[in-house]
Design a protein around this motif. Structure first.
Motif, PDB file in Angstrom:
ATOM      1  N   LEU A 196       0.866  -1.173   0.000  1.00 24.83           N
ATOM      2  CA  LEU A 196       0.000   0.000   0.000  1.00 24.83           C
ATOM      3  C   LEU A 196       0.899   1.218   0.000  1.00 24.83           C
ATOM      4  N   LEU A 197       0.949   1.873  -1.144  1.00 26.90           N
ATOM      5  CA  LEU A 197       1.889   2.980  -1.319  1.00 26.90           C
ATOM      6  C   LEU A 197       1.149   4.308  -1.282  1.00 26.90           C
ATOM      7  N   SER A 198       1.507   5.126  -0.296  1.00 25.54           N
ATOM      8  CA  SER A 198       0.986   6.493  -0.280  1.00 25.54           C
ATOM      9  C   SER A 198       2.023   7.332  -1.013  1.00 25.54           C
ATOM     10  N   ILE A 201       6.775   9.255   3.007  1.00 26.10           N
ATOM     11  CA  ILE A 201       8.160   8.779   3.135  1.00 26.10           C
ATOM     12  C   ILE A 201       8.216   7.294   3.487  1.00 26.10           C
ATOM     13  N   LEU A 220      -0.409  -0.815  -4.678  1.00 28.77           N
ATOM     14  CA  LEU A 220      -1.780  -0.274  -4.715  1.00 28.77           C
ATOM     15  C   LEU A 220      -1.775   1.113  -4.086  1.00 28.77           C
ATOM     16  N   HIS A 221      -2.331   2.071  -4.814  1.00 27.83           N
ATOM     17  CA  HIS A 221      -2.453   3.434  -4.278  1.00 27.83           C
ATOM     18  C   HIS A 221      -3.915   3.874  -4.345  1.00 27.83           C
ATOM     19  N   PHE A 222      -4.361   4.498  -3.259  1.00 26.42           N
ATOM     20  CA  PHE A 222      -5.724   5.026  -3.228  1.00 26.42           C
ATOM     21  C   PHE A 222      -5.698   6.524  -3.467  1.00 26.42           C
ATOM     22  N   ARG A 278      -9.286   3.360   6.609  1.00 25.56           N
ATOM     23  CA  ARG A 278      -8.206   2.378   6.504  1.00 25.56           C
ATOM     24  C   ARG A 278      -8.765   0.952   6.430  1.00 25.56           C
ATOM     25  N   MET A 281      -9.790   0.400   2.988  1.00 29.51           N
ATOM     26  CA  MET A 281      -8.597   0.150   2.159  1.00 29.51           C
ATOM     27  C   MET A 281      -8.165  -1.310   2.298  1.00 29.51           C
ATOM     28  N   THR A 299       2.324  -2.352   4.698  1.00 27.58           N
ATOM     29  CA  THR A 299       2.121  -0.908   4.911  1.00 27.58           C
ATOM     30  C   THR A 299       3.358  -0.281   5.544  1.00 27.58           C
ATOM     31  N   GLY A 300       3.372   1.042   5.547  1.00 29.09           N
ATOM     32  CA  GLY A 300       4.501   1.778   6.123  1.00 29.09           C
ATOM     33  C   GLY A 300       4.237   2.235   7.546  1.00 29.09           C
ATOM     34  N   GLN A 305       3.692   6.624  15.461  1.00 29.23           N
ATOM     35  CA  GLN A 305       4.138   7.788  14.696  1.00 29.23           C
ATOM     36  C   GLN A 305       3.041   8.840  14.563  1.00 29.23           C
ATOM     37  N   VAL A 306       1.829   8.409  14.276  1.00 27.68           N
ATOM     38  CA  VAL A 306       0.675   9.313  14.239  1.00 27.68           C
ATOM     39  C   VAL A 306      -0.493   8.617  14.936  1.00 27.68           C
ATOM     40  N   GLN A 309      -1.665   5.164  14.209  1.00 26.99           N
ATOM     41  CA  GLN A 309      -0.701   4.074  14.314  1.00 26.99           C
ATOM     42  C   GLN A 309      -0.465   3.638  15.760  1.00 26.99           C
ATOM     43  N   CYS A 357      -4.887  11.829   0.250  1.00 19.85           N
ATOM     44  CA  CYS A 357      -6.332  11.584   0.304  1.00 19.85           C
ATOM     45  C   CYS A 357      -6.848  11.715   1.731  1.00 19.85           C
TER      46      CYS A 357
HETATM   47  P1  ATP Z   1       3.551   7.206   4.628  1.00 19.96           P
HETATM   48  O1  ATP Z   1       4.743   8.050   4.878  1.00 19.96           O
HETATM   49  O2  ATP Z   1       3.872   5.884   4.003  1.00 19.96           O
HETATM   50  O3  ATP Z   1       2.447   7.948   3.926  1.00 19.96           O
HETATM   51  P2  ATP Z   1       2.424   7.881   7.118  1.00 19.96           P
HETATM   52  O4  ATP Z   1       3.357   7.969   8.243  1.00 19.96           O
HETATM   53  O5  ATP Z   1       1.995   9.134   6.441  1.00 19.96           O
HETATM   54  O6  ATP Z   1       3.007   6.855   6.052  1.00 19.96           O
HETATM   55  P3  ATP Z   1      -0.334   7.100   7.256  1.00 19.96           P
HETATM   56  O7  ATP Z   1      -0.702   8.206   6.343  1.00 19.96           O
HETATM   57  O8  ATP Z   1      -1.046   6.897   8.538  1.00 19.96           O
HETATM   58  O9  ATP Z   1       1.192   7.089   7.662  1.00 19.96           O
HETATM   59  O10 ATP Z   1      -0.420   5.759   6.440  1.00 19.96           O
HETATM   60  C1  ATP Z   1      -0.044   4.541   7.000  1.00 19.96           C
HETATM   61  C2  ATP Z   1       0.135   3.544   5.870  1.00 19.96           C
HETATM   62  O11 ATP Z   1      -1.103   3.328   5.187  1.00 19.96           O
HETATM   63  C3  ATP Z   1       1.075   4.044   4.788  1.00 19.96           C
HETATM   64  O12 ATP Z   1       2.422   3.785   5.105  1.00 19.96           O
HETATM   65  C4  ATP Z   1       0.617   3.260   3.600  1.00 19.96           C
HETATM   66  O13 ATP Z   1       1.138   1.939   3.608  1.00 19.96           O
HETATM   67  C5  ATP Z   1      -0.883   3.201   3.804  1.00 19.96           C
HETATM   68  N1  ATP Z   1      -1.528   4.316   3.094  1.00 19.96           N
HETATM   69  C6  ATP Z   1      -1.843   5.523   3.556  1.00 19.96           C
HETATM   70  N2  ATP Z   1      -2.423   6.295   2.604  1.00 19.96           N
HETATM   71  C7  ATP Z   1      -2.447   5.535   1.487  1.00 19.96           C
HETATM   72  C8  ATP Z   1      -2.907   5.740   0.129  1.00 19.96           C
HETATM   73  N3  ATP Z   1      -3.441   6.881  -0.275  1.00 19.96           N
HETATM   74  N4  ATP Z   1      -2.765   4.715  -0.742  1.00 19.96           N
HETATM   75  C9  ATP Z   1      -2.224   3.532  -0.357  1.00 19.96           C
HETATM   76  N5  ATP Z   1      -1.786   3.302   0.878  1.00 19.96           N
HETATM   77  C10 ATP Z   1      -1.877   4.267   1.797  1.00 19.96           C
END
Ligand code: ATP
Ligand code: MG
Length: 404
Positions: A196-198, A201, A220-222, A278, A281, A299-300, A305-306, A309, A357
């Motif tokens: 799941l790629l946002s 970072i 996969l990106h949303f 989430r 997703m 996921t990342g 962190q926030v 999480q 998003c």
């Molecule tokens: P990242 O730096 O990867 O965006 P983040 O610290 O901003 O992580 P969140 O925004 O809470 O954390 O997102 C947690 C995880 O959910 C992300 O690492 C990613 O794997 C997934 N995720 C978040 N937003 C999306 C998106 N628009 N599309 C796909 N995956 C997402």
């Protein structure tokens, strides 16, 4: 100065029956990553991969060093000089002195020789070879110094320069450097997963961690048009191209979730909206993943962190997924993640400004401990199945190739 690069791999060598498959995968990867950077013939002998350079190199190109350092499966590698199987001590020392002299900083430093004698036919023992070559190199280097003092000395405990001699049947190899690789296992030694790629970072680093353990990725990106624009998608494509440097040709799935976000906003308590989004997703990812024969969602997330999480949140999000949700960054600090993002060169793309998003719909006070039962209760206001099916039908697929 160098005519061969010696590559050492780690865990892969312990894989018994699968070794051959893994070794071939690693060789493929090396060829792909070094295409256009080095001109060589690849060969393997027990425990090593040799890249025999078609012409001698004074220095190893930085790009090639970077590529090999990041290539999953490599423990370390050395640019080396091969002297043939029968080189005598004088010949070894002559070439070695040149290597050592180059490593000497400002005409001073300590050194040590280490010998590995795999070829037991070679007439001297390893300690004898080290001692003899060490003495010869010391004299040669110090005689050639231009500065007033002679400054190469021996230190067998903490030498500045380690000269290594690898005495093998096919040839004697000498080298002074071991570049650290990233370890891990070559691609495809594990099954594939869905990242799941946002555009942030963390998730690219999570993807890299999985590839490092041999899992090839689909991505996969949303997105939420019109709230997120083409710029965010371009970022995601750019990051995916970087990941494709490791992953090879990559499938990128784009899923529109505007309708889902609107429905959540309309029908659900706002402090639960991120958690519920989430979960949606995860449902989409699980179905897509299963249909593509992918074994896990990645996921990342990093613990704490926030607000989304916390352990309670991660738990509640995971319970909506049918595939296991893997979070390779869970226990890493942000600084460690950033440093890895720099290594894999996604950091500069990730920090480009964009609309996420989730940032658009972010509630003022997201709940930090949303347990599964109350969340599921609140979610009942949504036509979950219908929304998921609709999103899956509208997923778009792109093919991403590496940006090298
Ligand atoms: P990242 O730096 O990867 O965006 P983040 O610290 O901003 O992580 P969140 O925004 O809470 O954390 O997102 C947690 C995880 O959910 C992300 O690492 C990613 O794997 C997934 N995720 C978040 N937003 C999306 C998106 N628009 N599309 C796909 N995956 C997402
Ligand atoms: Mg994010």
């Amino acid at each position: 100065m160098y005519d061969v690069i010696i590559i050492r791999y780690g865990e892969m060598g312990l894989k018994g029956k699968n070794f051959k498959k893994f070794s071939l995968a690693l060789q493929q990867d090396i060829k792909r990553r070094l295409a256009g950077l080095l001109d060589y013939q690849l060969d393997t002998t027990y425990g090593r991969i040799f890249l025999r350079l078609n012409s001698r190199l004074e220095e190893m190109p930085q790009e090639a060093v970077k590529s090999l350092k990041l290539l999953p499966g490599i423990v370390n590698f050395s640019p080396a000089l091969s002297l043939g199987p029968a080189a005598d001590l004088e010949k070894i020392a002559g070439s070695a002195a040149k290597l050592v002299a180059r490593e000497l900083k400002q005409n001073s430093g300590t050194f040590k020789v280490e010998t590995n004698r795999a070829n037991k036919d070679y007439p001297l023992t390893s300690p004898e070879i080290s001692r003899e070559v060490g003495g010869l190199v010391l004299r040669k280097v110090n005689n050639s110094l231009t500065a007033p003092q002679q400054e190469l000395t021996v230190d067998v405990h903490e030498p500045d320069i380690l000269l290594e001699l690898d005495i093998r049947k096919d040839s004697i190899y000498i080298f002074t450097r071991r570049y650290q690789g990233s370890g891990g296992l070559p691609l495809d030694s594990a099954e594939s997963a869905l990242l799941l790629l946002s555009a942030g970072i963390d998730s690219p680093v999570a993807g890299w961690q999985m590839m490092r353990r041999g899992a090839r990725l689909n991505i996969l990106h949303f997105h939420t048009p019109p709230y997120t624009g083409e710029k965010a998608l371009e970022k995601v494509r750019d990051i995916s191209r970087r990941l494709a440097r490791f992953n090879g040709e990559t499938r990128l799935f784009l899923s529109q979730i505007t309708k889902i976000q609107r429905e959540i906003q309309k029908h659900c308590q706002s402090d639960y909206s991120i958690t519920i989004l989430r979960r949606m997703m995860m449902r989409i990812a699980s179905r897509l993943g299963a249909s593509k024969n992918l074994q896990a969602i990645v996921t990342g997330d990093s613990l704490g962190q926030v607000a989304s999480q916390t352990l309670a949140n991660l738990r509640t999000i995971s319970t909506a997924a049918d595939l296991p949700v893997l979070r390779p960054l869970l226990t890493l600090d942000k600084q460690d993640i950033i440093s890895q993002a720099r290594d894999i060169q996604t950091y500069n793309i990730s920090i480009r400004p964009h609309q996420d998003c989730c940032t658009i719909f972010i509630p003022e006070n997201p709940i930090t401990r949303p347990y599964p039962e109350p969340t599921a209760e609140i979610e009942k206001a949504l036509p979950v199945e219908e929304l998921v099916t609709d999103a899956l039908e509208k997923i778009e697929e792109e093919t991403i190739t590496a940006d090298l």
